[in-house]
Motif scaffolding. Structure first.
Motif, PDB file in Angstrom:
ATOM      1  N   ASP A   1      54.032  19.038  27.662  1.00 39.80           N
ATOM      2  CA  ASP A   1      54.968  19.354  28.807  1.00 39.80           C
ATOM      3  C   ASP A   1      56.034  18.110  28.808  1.00 39.80           C
ATOM      4  N   GLY A   2      55.656  16.898  28.320  1.00 37.30           N
ATOM      5  CA  GLY A   2      56.830  15.976  28.666  1.00 37.30           C
ATOM      6  C   GLY A   2      57.687  16.054  27.513  1.00 37.30           C
ATOM      7  N   VAL A   3      57.652  16.697  26.343  1.00 35.88           N
ATOM      8  CA  VAL A   3      58.410  16.811  25.399  1.00 35.88           C
ATOM      9  C   VAL A   3      59.407  17.981  25.928  1.00 35.88           C
ATOM     10  N   ALA A   4      59.022  18.929  26.497  1.00 32.75           N
ATOM     11  CA  ALA A   4      59.854  20.289  26.898  1.00 32.75           C
ATOM     12  C   ALA A   4      60.745  19.707  28.220  1.00 32.75           C
ATOM     13  N   ALA A   5      60.148  18.759  29.064  1.00 37.42           N
ATOM     14  CA  ALA A   5      60.854  18.294  30.106  1.00 37.42           C
ATOM     15  C   ALA A   5      62.024  17.631  29.423  1.00 37.42           C
ATOM     16  N   GLN A   6      62.175  16.908  28.489  1.00 34.69           N
ATOM     17  CA  GLN A   6      63.077  15.956  27.911  1.00 34.69           C
ATOM     18  C   GLN A   6      63.849  16.732  26.909  1.00 34.69           C
ATOM     19  N   THR A   7      63.948  17.801  26.922  1.00 36.41           N
ATOM     20  CA  THR A   7      64.905  18.498  26.223  1.00 36.41           C
ATOM     21  C   THR A   7      66.455  18.174  25.982  1.00 36.41           C
ATOM     22  N   SER A   8      66.973  17.641  24.991  1.00 41.64           N
ATOM     23  CA  SER A   8      68.321  17.202  25.104  1.00 41.64           C
ATOM     24  C   SER A   8      69.387  18.037  25.210  1.00 41.64           C
ATOM     25  N   VAL A   9      70.434  17.743  25.995  1.00 42.06           N
ATOM     26  CA  VAL A   9      71.783  18.529  26.080  1.00 42.06           C
ATOM     27  C   VAL A   9      72.631  17.970  25.176  1.00 42.06           C
ATOM     28  N   ALA A  10      72.185  17.167  23.991  1.00 44.41           N
ATOM     29  CA  ALA A  10      73.131  16.768  23.176  1.00 44.41           C
ATOM     30  C   ALA A  10      73.552  17.973  22.208  1.00 44.41           C
ATOM     31  N   GLY A  11      74.581  18.068  21.853  1.00 48.94           N
ATOM     32  CA  GLY A  11      75.254  19.226  21.042  1.00 48.94           C
ATOM     33  C   GLY A  11      76.425  20.015  21.511  1.00 48.94           C
TER      34      GLY A  11
ATOM     35  N   VAL B   1      78.218  19.275  38.648  1.00 47.70           N
ATOM     36  CA  VAL B   1      76.882  18.914  38.941  1.00 47.70           C
ATOM     37  C   VAL B   1      76.131  20.203  38.737  1.00 47.70           C
ATOM     38  N   GLY B   2      74.867  20.008  38.100  1.00 47.42           N
ATOM     39  CA  GLY B   2      74.172  21.269  37.882  1.00 47.42           C
ATOM     40  C   GLY B   2      72.692  20.993  37.512  1.00 47.42           C
ATOM     41  N   LYS B   3      72.079  21.968  37.020  1.00 40.76           N
ATOM     42  CA  LYS B   3      70.841  21.804  36.289  1.00 40.76           C
ATOM     43  C   LYS B   3      70.707  22.582  35.047  1.00 40.76           C
ATOM     44  N   VAL B   4      69.864  21.923  34.080  1.00 39.91           N
ATOM     45  CA  VAL B   4      69.771  22.257  32.735  1.00 39.91           C
ATOM     46  C   VAL B   4      68.389  23.160  32.659  1.00 39.91           C
ATOM     47  N   SER B   5      68.588  24.255  31.917  1.00 35.76           N
ATOM     48  CA  SER B   5      67.240  24.902  31.929  1.00 35.76           C
ATOM     49  C   SER B   5      67.043  25.423  30.424  1.00 35.76           C
ATOM     50  N   GLY B   6      66.480  24.785  29.578  1.00 37.13           N
ATOM     51  CA  GLY B   6      66.505  25.365  28.053  1.00 37.13           C
ATOM     52  C   GLY B   6      67.810  25.277  27.218  1.00 37.13           C
ATOM     53  N   ASP B   7      68.235  26.283  27.111  1.00 40.48           N
ATOM     54  CA  ASP B   7      69.637  26.371  26.496  1.00 40.48           C
ATOM     55  C   ASP B   7      70.880  26.816  27.282  1.00 40.48           C
TER      56      ASP B   7
ATOM     57  N   PRO C   1      73.925  28.011  19.040  1.00 40.35           N
ATOM     58  CA  PRO C   1      73.050  27.710  18.214  1.00 40.35           C
ATOM     59  C   PRO C   1      73.295  27.005  16.840  1.00 40.35           C
ATOM     60  N   LYS C   2      72.386  26.239  16.360  1.00 38.36           N
ATOM     61  CA  LYS C   2      72.745  25.569  15.250  1.00 38.36           C
ATOM     62  C   LYS C   2      72.598  26.317  14.127  1.00 38.36           C
ATOM     63  N   PRO C   3      73.737  26.316  12.944  1.00 35.61           N
ATOM     64  CA  PRO C   3      73.660  27.285  11.980  1.00 35.61           C
ATOM     65  C   PRO C   3      72.343  26.989  11.178  1.00 35.61           C
TER      66      PRO C   3
END
Length: 129
Positions: free
Chosen positions: A20-30, A96-102, A124-126
């Motif tokens: 759960d902690g890993v999922a909550a910390q999904t990075s927006v990098a990219g 301002v907003g919210k991130v939800s997965g991708d 998506p990454k190639p």
């Protein structure tokens, strides 16, 4: 026997908490395909984002030229801004907003005078061959 069962349950609980902690910390990098609404219709642009802790930096790639982006990411809350030249005036777009997965989205304000909605989808990454 009780000790074994308790150990297994404890281990399982730790794994679930870690997942759960890993999922909550999904990075927006990219790279993100983004757009915001205007009275003249939607405006598309690309976001290239980097993350260092809660600090967000990057580039907004626009048809009128690239501009630097700065902001913050705290949990699933995102805030960033950049400044453009529009009809000879500086206009700061603050998101301002919210991130939800991708996906992410929220409200964009223009010099804090007017606002509208924005959204973005992760590019998506190639796939490796």
């Amino acid at each position: 026997m009780k000790t074994v069962i308790i150990s297994i349950l404890f281990s399982f609980g730790l794994m679930m908490a870690f997942a759960d902690g890993v999922a909550a910390q999904t990075s927006v990098a990219g790279e993100w395909d983004a757009s915001f609404n205007t009275p003249g219709g939607p405006r598309s642009f690309k976001l290239i984002l980097s993350v260092d802790g809660e600090k967000l930096t990057g580039t907004a790639k626009r048809s009128a030229g690239d501009v630097p982006v700065t902001g913050t990411i705290k949990g699933d809350d995102i805030a960033f801004s950049y400044t453009i030249a529009y009809n000879g005036n500086s206009v700061t777009l603050s998101y301002v907003g919210k991130v939800s997965g991708d996906s992410m989205g929220g409200t964009v304000s223009f010099n804090e005078n007017a606002s509208d909605e924005w959204s973005a989808k992760r590019v998506p990454k190639p796939k490796s061959e």
